[in-house]
Design a protein around this motif. Structure first.
Motif, PDB file in Angstrom:
ATOM      1  N   GLY A   1      16.133 -28.759  36.255  1.00 53.83           N
ATOM      2  CA  GLY A   1      15.021 -28.008  35.671  1.00 53.83           C
ATOM      3  C   GLY A   1      13.702 -28.486  36.242  1.00 53.83           C
ATOM      4  N   ASP A   2      12.630 -27.892  35.776  1.00 50.96           N
ATOM      5  CA  ASP A   2      11.284 -28.263  36.194  1.00 50.96           C
ATOM      6  C   ASP A   2      10.639 -29.092  35.099  1.00 50.96           C
ATOM      7  OD1 ASP A   2      11.607 -26.883  38.543  1.00 50.96           O
ATOM      8  OD2 ASP A   2      10.279 -25.231  38.016  1.00 50.96           O
ATOM      9  N   TYR A   3      10.164 -30.274  35.466  1.00 51.39           N
ATOM     10  CA  TYR A   3       9.519 -31.184  34.537  1.00 51.39           C
ATOM     11  C   TYR A   3       8.076 -31.407  35.008  1.00 51.39           C
ATOM     12  CZ  TYR A   3      14.293 -32.054  33.048  1.00 51.39           C
ATOM     13  OH  TYR A   3      15.587 -31.896  32.596  1.00 51.39           O
ATOM     14  N   PRO A   4       7.095 -30.991  34.212  1.00 52.53           N
ATOM     15  CA  PRO A   4       5.701 -31.162  34.632  1.00 52.53           C
ATOM     16  C   PRO A   4       5.283 -32.637  34.640  1.00 52.53           C
ATOM     17  CG  PRO A   4       5.877 -29.589  32.815  1.00 52.53           C
ATOM     18  CD  PRO A   4       7.207 -30.253  32.965  1.00 52.53           C
ATOM     19  N   PHE A   5       4.435 -33.001  35.608  1.00 51.92           N
ATOM     20  CA  PHE A   5       3.734 -34.287  35.547  1.00 51.92           C
ATOM     21  C   PHE A   5       2.243 -33.983  35.545  1.00 51.92           C
ATOM     22  CE2 PHE A   5       5.142 -33.876  40.041  1.00 51.92           C
ATOM     23  CZ  PHE A   5       3.946 -33.959  40.756  1.00 51.92           C
ATOM     24  N   ILE A   6       1.525 -34.706  34.672  1.00 48.56           N
ATOM     25  CA  ILE A   6       0.119 -34.400  34.403  1.00 48.56           C
ATOM     26  C   ILE A   6      -0.648 -35.701  34.190  1.00 48.56           C
ATOM     27  CG2 ILE A   6      -1.470 -33.239  32.785  1.00 48.56           C
ATOM     28  CD1 ILE A   6       0.892 -31.371  32.025  1.00 48.56           C
ATOM     29  N   CYS A   7      -1.902 -35.717  34.603  1.00 54.43           N
ATOM     30  CA  CYS A   7      -2.817 -36.789  34.227  1.00 54.43           C
ATOM     31  C   CYS A   7      -3.573 -36.287  32.999  1.00 54.43           C
ATOM     32  CB  CYS A   7      -3.799 -37.112  35.357  1.00 54.43           C
ATOM     33  SG  CYS A   7      -4.962 -38.424  34.912  1.00 54.43           S
ATOM     34  N   HIS A   8      -3.417 -37.018  31.894  1.00 60.37           N
ATOM     35  CA  HIS A   8      -4.036 -36.591  30.637  1.00 60.37           C
ATOM     36  C   HIS A   8      -5.347 -37.318  30.340  1.00 60.37           C
ATOM     37  CE1 HIS A   8      -1.000 -33.804  29.328  1.00 60.37           C
ATOM     38  NE2 HIS A   8      -0.062 -34.674  29.626  1.00 60.37           N
ATOM     39  N   LEU A   9      -5.928 -38.004  31.300  1.00 63.37           N
ATOM     40  CA  LEU A   9      -7.241 -38.589  31.059  1.00 63.37           C
ATOM     41  C   LEU A   9      -8.228 -37.444  30.835  1.00 63.37           C
ATOM     42  CD1 LEU A   9      -7.238 -41.541  33.596  1.00 63.37           C
ATOM     43  CD2 LEU A   9      -6.847 -41.599  31.132  1.00 63.37           C
ATOM     44  N   PRO A  10      -9.285 -37.668  30.087  1.00 66.79           N
ATOM     45  CA  PRO A  10     -10.191 -36.569  29.702  1.00 66.79           C
ATOM     46  C   PRO A  10     -10.649 -35.708  30.886  1.00 66.79           C
ATOM     47  CG  PRO A  10     -10.758 -38.558  28.514  1.00 66.79           C
ATOM     48  CD  PRO A  10      -9.703 -38.947  29.528  1.00 66.79           C
ATOM     49  N   GLY A  11     -10.335 -34.409  30.794  1.00 68.31           N
ATOM     50  CA  GLY A  11     -10.762 -33.426  31.780  1.00 68.31           C
ATOM     51  C   GLY A  11      -9.877 -33.293  33.005  1.00 68.31           C
ATOM     52  N   HIS A  12      -8.956 -34.214  33.224  1.00 69.59           N
ATOM     53  CA  HIS A  12      -8.169 -34.204  34.459  1.00 69.59           C
ATOM     54  C   HIS A  12      -7.170 -33.053  34.508  1.00 69.59           C
ATOM     55  CE1 HIS A  12      -9.135 -38.535  35.873  1.00 69.59           C
ATOM     56  NE2 HIS A  12     -10.098 -38.062  35.105  1.00 69.59           N
ATOM     57  N   GLU A  13      -6.488 -32.785  33.407  1.00 67.31           N
ATOM     58  CA  GLU A  13      -5.540 -31.663  33.396  1.00 67.31           C
ATOM     59  C   GLU A  13      -6.280 -30.344  33.600  1.00 67.31           C
ATOM     60  OE1 GLU A  13      -1.974 -29.659  30.706  1.00 67.31           O
ATOM     61  OE2 GLU A  13      -3.263 -31.167  29.787  1.00 67.31           O
ATOM     62  N   ALA A  14      -7.404 -30.172  32.916  1.00 60.95           N
ATOM     63  CA  ALA A  14      -8.189 -28.935  33.057  1.00 60.95           C
ATOM     64  C   ALA A  14      -8.694 -28.768  34.486  1.00 60.95           C
ATOM     65  CB  ALA A  14      -9.366 -28.944  32.078  1.00 60.95           C
ATOM     66  N   TYR A  15      -8.929 -29.879  35.182  1.00 67.85           N
ATOM     67  CA  TYR A  15      -9.396 -29.847  36.565  1.00 67.85           C
ATOM     68  C   TYR A  15      -8.260 -29.478  37.529  1.00 67.85           C
ATOM     69  CZ  TYR A  15     -11.789 -31.472  40.801  1.00 67.85           C
ATOM     70  OH  TYR A  15     -12.364 -31.555  42.042  1.00 67.85           O
ATOM     71  N   GLY A  16      -7.010 -29.544  37.041  1.00 67.62           N
ATOM     72  CA  GLY A  16      -5.869 -29.149  37.876  1.00 67.62           C
ATOM     73  C   GLY A  16      -4.984 -30.298  38.297  1.00 67.62           C
ATOM     74  N   MET A  17      -5.091 -31.433  37.626  1.00 66.14           N
ATOM     75  CA  MET A  17      -4.307 -32.597  38.018  1.00 66.14           C
ATOM     76  C   MET A  17      -2.930 -32.546  37.372  1.00 66.14           C
ATOM     77  SD  MET A  17      -5.567 -36.460  38.262  1.00 66.14           S
ATOM     78  CE  MET A  17      -4.559 -37.610  39.183  1.00 66.14           C
ATOM     79  N   LYS A  18      -2.065 -31.721  37.988  1.00 58.82           N
ATOM     80  CA  LYS A  18      -0.710 -31.548  37.467  1.00 58.82           C
ATOM     81  C   LYS A  18       0.213 -31.113  38.595  1.00 58.82           C
ATOM     82  CE  LYS A  18      -2.410 -27.193  35.710  1.00 58.82           C
ATOM     83  NZ  LYS A  18      -2.697 -26.428  34.517  1.00 58.82           N
TER      84      LYS A  18
END
Length: 140
Positions: free
Chosen positions: A115-132
């Motif tokens: 399957g597909d498992y997301p990896f994300i940086c959850h530091l403030p604003g990083h996910e919204a910036y596209g860090m995934k």
């Protein structure tokens, strides 16, 4: 060195790093060497990484940025916990790793279910910036 020359030197150095590491792309685990996921300009350079199911995979997380990042891998429930959580540092769980500025960390992961498992940086604003990105687990 005056300010203009300093900016030109930095721009050339950044361009060289981008050319050497690539911008975006896919990675695939192979052999015994670790799969590398590099971080640059607050983005994971490999946005899709493919690994075999049922096999331990060594992942080298390389942070080329002058700020800290984190690599959180898992289900939507895991990510929701981190979006609302307050854990400032991760070093106990192989799928939850803090990578300090200009350092590398290696972790060992294994997924038995394709399957597909997301990896994300959850530091403030990083996910919204596209860090995934996506760790794609495929049947062997």
């Amino acid at each position: 060195m005056n300010a203009v020359k300093r900016v030109v030197v930095i721009a050339i150095a950044v361009a060289a790093v981008v050319l050497m590491t690539g911008c975006g792309g896919h990675g695939e685990a192979s052999g015994n060497s670790p799969t590398t996921i590099s971080i640059h300009f607050s983005h994971f350079q490999q946005d899709v990484v493919t690994v075999p199911a049922g096999t331990p995979v060594s992942i080298l997380l390389r942070n080329d940025d002058p700020i800290d990042h984190e690599w959180i891998l898992g289900t939507e429930e895991v990510h929701e916990r981190h979006r609302n959580g307050t854990e400032p540092f991760h070093n106990q769980i192989p799928t939850e790793v803090t990578i300090p500025a200009l350092t590398s960390k290696t972790t060992l992961v294994r997924f038995d279910t394709p399957g597909d498992y997301p990896f994300i940086c959850h530091l403030p604003g990083h996910e919204a910036y596209g860090m995934k990105g996506i760790l794609r687990v495929v049947a062997q």
